[in-house]
Scaffold this motif. Structure first.
Motif, PDB file in Angstrom:
ATOM      1  N   PHE A 227       0.868  -1.184   0.000  1.00  0.00           N
ATOM      2  CA  PHE A 227       0.000   0.000   0.000  1.00  0.00           C
ATOM      3  C   PHE A 227       0.901   1.230   0.000  1.00  0.00           C
ATOM      4  O   PHE A 227       2.087   1.156   0.348  1.00  0.00           O
ATOM      5  CB  PHE A 227      -0.912   0.029   1.224  1.00  0.00           C
ATOM      6  N   PRO A 230      -0.875   8.247   2.011  1.00  0.00           N
ATOM      7  CA  PRO A 230      -1.232   9.512   1.343  1.00  0.00           C
ATOM      8  C   PRO A 230      -0.070  10.497   1.414  1.00  0.00           C
ATOM      9  O   PRO A 230       0.771  10.437   2.318  1.00  0.00           O
ATOM     10  CB  PRO A 230      -2.440  10.001   2.129  1.00  0.00           C
ATOM     11  N   ASP A 336      -7.635   4.232   6.384  1.00  0.00           N
ATOM     12  CA  ASP A 336      -7.696   5.119   5.225  1.00  0.00           C
ATOM     13  C   ASP A 336      -6.315   5.484   4.690  1.00  0.00           C
ATOM     14  O   ASP A 336      -6.196   5.986   3.563  1.00  0.00           O
ATOM     15  CB  ASP A 336      -8.458   6.407   5.569  1.00  0.00           C
ATOM     16  N   ASP A 337      -5.279   5.242   5.511  1.00  0.00           N
ATOM     17  CA  ASP A 337      -3.915   5.544   5.057  1.00  0.00           C
ATOM     18  C   ASP A 337      -3.397   4.520   4.055  1.00  0.00           C
ATOM     19  O   ASP A 337      -2.429   4.792   3.336  1.00  0.00           O
ATOM     20  CB  ASP A 337      -2.954   5.576   6.257  1.00  0.00           C
ATOM     21  N   GLN A 339      -3.504   3.141   0.887  1.00  0.00           N
ATOM     22  CA  GLN A 339      -4.006   3.431  -0.451  1.00  0.00           C
ATOM     23  C   GLN A 339      -3.379   2.481  -1.475  1.00  0.00           C
ATOM     24  O   GLN A 339      -2.287   1.966  -1.263  1.00  0.00           O
ATOM     25  CB  GLN A 339      -3.704   4.884  -0.806  1.00  0.00           C
ATOM     26  N   TYR A 341      -1.438   0.458  -4.326  1.00  0.00           N
ATOM     27  CA  TYR A 341      -0.098   0.546  -4.891  1.00  0.00           C
ATOM     28  C   TYR A 341       0.180  -0.756  -5.632  1.00  0.00           C
ATOM     29  O   TYR A 341      -0.482  -1.769  -5.395  1.00  0.00           O
ATOM     30  CB  TYR A 341       0.938   0.776  -3.782  1.00  0.00           C
TER      31      TYR A 341
END
Length: 396
Positions: A227, A230, A336-337, A339, A341
């Motif tokens: 992941f 942000p 939510d961190d 994201q 990849y």
């Protein structure tokens, strides 16, 4: 035309080998065949971008020596060719007493390998990395980060300028060794070379069988899922943050990695990949799946690590489970961190006994050298590995 050398595989090891062959044999006619449209499209372009210092490897072993040489030569290559790298250093963090004992063992091994490591207690760790929690840590100041695809592209440019013939989009489907040459087929094209070097990565076992070699191992693809944090959290760490590895397992565990573009990734886990080159989640290839499913060594491996395999699968299917592993040493991260990849796929060689092969594995005949396993950290060690392969080929 009969080439002096043909290299199959346009990853960083293949290009390093071609480059070293050209240096050792000036004027040699060299051909490099790559099935993709550009260099470094697979393992080279899907790793974490770390230039490792060699902390984990058995003192005096070939892997330890090549990693040490690779650290120096990779940084020198980057300086000589204007490729940016960042010597940000790495922290290996212990979060409990069991992990503390593990990093003490690592410290002794690293010192035996001639590395300089710094021990840190929890207070010093908190001072250096306020967002990281642990009872102690080891600091490796030499560990760095880089874009390995940029290195691979530079190698491709250099070998092409030196006269190497590079053919992209060329999928090899026939290899036949003769008394005086090796014939290589790719669709309607035919090539001949006095010597063949195969750096096939994820396809190394298939290329060996294609060439008529009898092998007792399979490549089992392991997906490493990442992941990305942000952008506003790109400053969450100043160094690379690694967990204390469990010596009973073949992988290092989920870590926080600063990337050369300024971003921070989290990962990877290690789950069975059902497609050797399928990077999107849930990629599936019937051929690839049947290949390892029909290999008894695979089932022996899974039986040995079944509880860990279930845990890794859980982390792949559940973002919350993945987050739990990250929050052991970085508690401020939220769901939510994490994201999306890109994933990586590791060409893990497994033998018939169900053992993970950690060392280099070559198969050599009168005119062929197959690099069946170039283990991690192959990207870090690519330059000395290429020199070793070229020398091995020339000596035979």
């Amino acid at each position: 035309m009969v080439y002096d050398f043909c290299v199959i595989g346009g990853g960083i090891v293949g290009f390093s080998t071609a480059m070293k062959l050209g240096e050792l044999q000036p004027g040699a006619r060299i051909l490099l065949l790559e099935k993709e449209a550009a260099p470094g499209m697979h393992q080279t372009g899907h790793n974490s971008g770390v230039i490792h210092a060699g902390i984990y490897y058995e003192p005096g072993s070939l892997k330890a020596r090549l990693c040490r040489e690779g650290l120096d030569s990779t940084r020198a290559f980057c300086r000589n060719h204007g490729i940016p790298y960042d010597q940000c250093g790495k922290l290996i963090v212990a979060t409990d007493e069991v992990e503390l004992r593990r990093i003490e063992t690592l410290y002794e091994r690293a010192i035996a390998n001639g590395l300089s490591l710094e021990r840190m207690d929890s207070r010093e760790l908190a001072r250096r990395e306020p967002n990281i929690t642990g009872v102690a840590a080891l600091f490796s100041p030499e560990t760095a980060i880089v874009d390995y695809v940029a290195i691979c592209r530079k190698m491709a440019m250099l070998v092409q300028q030196a006269g190497t013939d590079i053919r992209y989009g060329c999928t090899v489907d026939r290899i036949e060794e003769r008394a005086d040459r090796v014939d290589i087929g790719a669709g309607e094209e035919e090539f001949q070379a006095s010597r063949l070097i195969v750096c096939g990565g994820l396809q190394a076992d298939r290329l060996a069988r294609m060439a008529g070699l009898e092998i007792d191992f399979h490549i089992v693809p392991f997906r490493g899922e990442y992941f990305q944090l942000p952008r506003e959290k790109s400053g969450i760490v100043k160094h690379l943050i690694y967990p204390a590895p469990d010596p009973s397992l073949p992988f290092l565990g989920i870590h926080l990695t600063r990337m050369i573009d300024g971003s921070v990734t989290v990962g990877p886990n290690a789950v069975i990949g059902f497609s050797r080159e399928g990077y999107p989640k849930f990629s599936f290839s019937l051929r690839d799946t049947l290949d390892f499913a029909g290999f008894p060594g695979f089932w022996k491996l899974i039986g040995k690590y079944r509880s860990h395999a279930v845990k890794e699968l859980h982390s792949s299917l559940s973002k919350s489970a993945y987050l739990h592993e990250c929050r052991k040493y970085c508690p401020s991260l939220t769901i939510d961190d994490l994201q999306p990849y890109r994933a990586g796929i590791r060409a893990q060689v497994v033998n018939a006994r169900g053992e993970v092969v950690h060392d280099f594995l070559f198969r050599q005949t009168a005119r062929m050298l197959h690099v069946c396993n170039a283990p991690s950290p192959a990207a870090t060690s690519a330059l000395p590995i290429g020199a070793m392969i070229a020398a091995k080929c020339l000596e035979h």
